[in-house]
Write a protein that holds these residues in place. Structure first.
Motif: not given
Length: 137
Positions: A5, A16, A29, A34, A50-53, A56-57
Motif C-alpha cells: 500500500d 500494508k 483497479t 491484505w 478489497e478493491t483498490v485503485s 494506490a499500490l
C-alpha cells in the motif's frame, strides 16, 4: 504478484502488504487480499478481498518481482531435506533440490517445481527470486 500500500499517512506506521488477485485494466483497479498479522513469523495469512485503485499500490520491495516463470533458490536447506523424505527419496541435498521455477501463485504461496522434479508450495520469504536483471550482468 505481491503488493504494498503506497498511501500511508505517517512515516512511522507500517505499510500494508498483500497479494493482487485480479486486475481490471479498464477501471484501473485491483482486487487485493491484505496480509494479516500472525504470531508465527513464518505464517502468511490473508484477509478479505478489497478493491483498490492501481495508483494506490506499489510493488513490494522484496517480493514485487515474483511471477510465474521466475527462477528461485530455496533458502532453507532443511525444507529440501523434508521434501525428499516426504517423497521417499534420498534425503541428501542436491543442487537440483534447491533451484526451481514458479509455476503458479496461490493465495500468497508460490507453487514451485524444483529441478529435481519435486513440487512444493512455498511462502515468498522462503525463497530468493533470481531477477532477470541479475542474469544480464
Amino acid at each position: 504478484r505481491q503488493a504494498a500500500d503506497s498511501l500511508d499517512d505517517s512515516e512511522t506506521s507500517p505499510r500494508k502488504s498483500g497479494v493482487i488477485h485480479t486486475v481490471n485494466h479498464k477501471d484501473r483497479t485491483a482486487v487485493v487480499k491484505w496480509q494479516l498479522k500472525s504470531k508465527k513469523p513464518d505464517e502468511f495469512l490473508l484477509g478479505d478481498e478489497e478493491t483498490v485503485s492501481l495508483y494506490a499500490l506499489d510493488a513490494h520491495p522484496d517480493f514485487g518481482h515474483y511471477c510465474i516463470g521466475s527462477m528461485v533458490i530455496l533458502l532453507d536447506v532443511e525444507r529440501s531435506k523434508e521434501r525428499s523424505r516426504d517423497q521417499e527419496r534420498d534425503s541428501k541435498v542436491s543442487t537440483a533440490s534447491i533451484f526451481g521455477q514458479i509455476r503458479a501463485l496461490d493465495n500468497g504461496k508460490l507453487h514451485v517445481v524444483w529441478a529435481d522434479g519435486s513440487m512444493s508450495f512455498e511462502y515468498p520469504a522462503s525463497v530468493f527470486c533470481i531477477d532477470k536483471d541479475d542474469l544480464d550482468s
